[in-house]
Design an enzyme around this catalytic site. Structure first.
Site, mmCIF file in Angstrom:
data_model
loop_
_atom_site.group_PDB
_atom_site.id
_atom_site.type_symbol
_atom_site.label_atom_id
_atom_site.label_comp_id
_atom_site.label_asym_id
_atom_site.label_seq_id
_atom_site.Cartn_x
_atom_site.Cartn_y
_atom_site.Cartn_z
ATOM 1 N N CYS A 112 -64.132 45.480 -21.552
ATOM 2 C CA CYS A 112 -64.078 44.501 -20.471
ATOM 3 C C CYS A 112 -64.049 43.083 -21.028
ATOM 4 O O CYS A 112 -63.251 42.245 -20.599
ATOM 5 C CB CYS A 112 -65.266 44.693 -19.541
ATOM 6 N N CYS A 208 -71.154 49.059 -15.258
ATOM 7 C CA CYS A 208 -71.285 48.617 -13.872
ATOM 8 C C CYS A 208 -70.639 49.568 -12.876
ATOM 9 O O CYS A 208 -71.074 49.647 -11.732
ATOM 10 C CB CYS A 208 -70.684 47.222 -13.726
#
Length: 376
Positions: A112, A208
């Site tokens: 990410c 997440c």
């Protein structure tokens, strides 16, 4: 020079702050605003908000976007939400699923940072005519003889440098990390002083988009039919039982291995390696996890290749750096540990340090030579 290293007044320095909705990035925005900088908050929507709302401690969706906006309103800065859901899926979530199917244990947080936050968001910050992009990561940026350097955080219990090893020099030149010298307790105290609504908000979890920590369910959703059953085999060749899919296992794992205790004399068993081609999970005693060297791929050097030099390396985010030497070949490297390490999982990162200085790192590659040593 102002506190961010620019030869101009803070008011003339525009800073884009990556606001996840958590306490750390919120404090960064509030601190820089208090210091007089021209602060702009940006929050990325990275995945389906309905999924995120099922999970406490998630970031970059649902409640956290709302929290980031509340903080921006509280401190009086403009705030933008950017829909990066498709980019995040393509660059991070698909790679996550493929890695598990390949018998690896991925780290989507690194991907990410590498493929979304420090690439696309950084480009967006430049489009907003920002001088830099600030984040809430607990790492330190220092200026050395060769330019900007990445260093571990002052508080080793909060250090996040392991997750930033893939940062490029050009990105590091543009990035700032205002919390790198602070303990988390001080960050919380600052949040309370600023009256931020997230002051007591729990820390976000590492991954997440994984609801309730169930990685396999996410892989199965992204790759229907991925959880094919297979054999659990001892390193000595005996079949001890069966499993419901290699995506449920990672090297070093001890729990969740369903085998016949009578066949193993009740010895503790660990996952030694995962063979997706044969749909087998290979298990054995802890001694079978011993590994004296590993091969890395996709090496990223921030301070020049550390070939044949004594360094320390981290092979897991929560482990302490251990002494090693490195042999470099192109974008690959071989790491030779001073003492054998246990449970080194393919797909994880190996990050190279000299003292607190992050020299670079790469991805632990699964290959027969490394597997043979691990199983020895």
């Amino acid at each position: 020079m102002n506190s961010l290293g620019f030869a101009k007044a803070p008011a003339a320095t525009r800073v884009v702050v990556a606001m996840s909705g958590g306490v750390d990035s919120s404090v960064v925005a509030a601190l820089l605003k208090e210091q007089g900088y021209d602060v702009v908050g940006v929050t990325l929507q990275l995945y389906d908000q309905g999924l995120a709302l099922q999970k406490k401690g998630a970031c970059c969706a649902g409640q956290d976007i709302y929290d980031a906006r509340q903080v921006a309103d509280r401190i009086g800065i403009p705030h933008y939400v950017l829909d990066y859901e498709n980019r995040f899926s393509d660059a991070v979530m698909q790679d996550f699923a493929d890695s598990y199917l390949a018998g690896e244990t991925p780290i989507p947080c690194v991907r990410c940072n590498q493929r979304v936050k420090f690439r696309d968001l950084l480009d967006q910050a430049r489009a907003l005519e920002a001088d830099c992009l600030a984040t809430g990561h607990y790492v330190q940026r220092a200026i050395g003889a060769g330019g900007a350097e990445l260093h571990a955080a002052a508080d080793p219990t909060r250090d996040q440098s392991y997750f930033l090893f893939a940062t490029t020099q050009a990105q590091l030149d543009f990035l700032r990390f205002p919390l790198g010298g602070l303990p988390k307790t001080e960050t919380r105290a600052l949040a309370e002083r600023f009256g931020l609504p997230v002051a007591m908000k729990p820390d976000s979890q590492d991954i997440c988009f994984v609801p309730n920590g169930n990685y396999a369910s996410v892989v199965e959703r992204l790759r229907p039919g991925a959880a094919e059953p297979g054999a659990i085999r001892h390193v000595d060749g005996r079949v001890l039982g069966s499993h419901g899919g290699v995506i449920h296992f990672t090297v070093g794992q001890r729990r969740g291995i369903a085998v016949n205790d009578q066949a193993t004399s009740n010895e503790p068993l660990y996952v030694v390696r995962v063979d997706p081609a044969k749909r087998e999970v290979i298990v054995g005693p802890k001694a079978a996890l011993a590994c004296d060297r590993i091969t890395l791929r996709e090496m990223n050097w921030l301070a020049g290749a550390a070939a044949d030099l004594p360094v320390t390396v981290k092979i897991r985010s929560m482990s302490k750096p251990v002494p090693a030497r490195i042999s470099v070949s192109g974008d690959c490297a071989e790491v030779i540990f001073d003492a054998p390490q246990f449970g080194v999982a393919p797909g994880q990162a190996c990050v190279v340090y000299r003292d607190s200085h992050v020299l670079g790192g790469g991805w632990i590659r699964r290959n027969e030579a490394a597997s043979a040593r691990t199983a020895a």
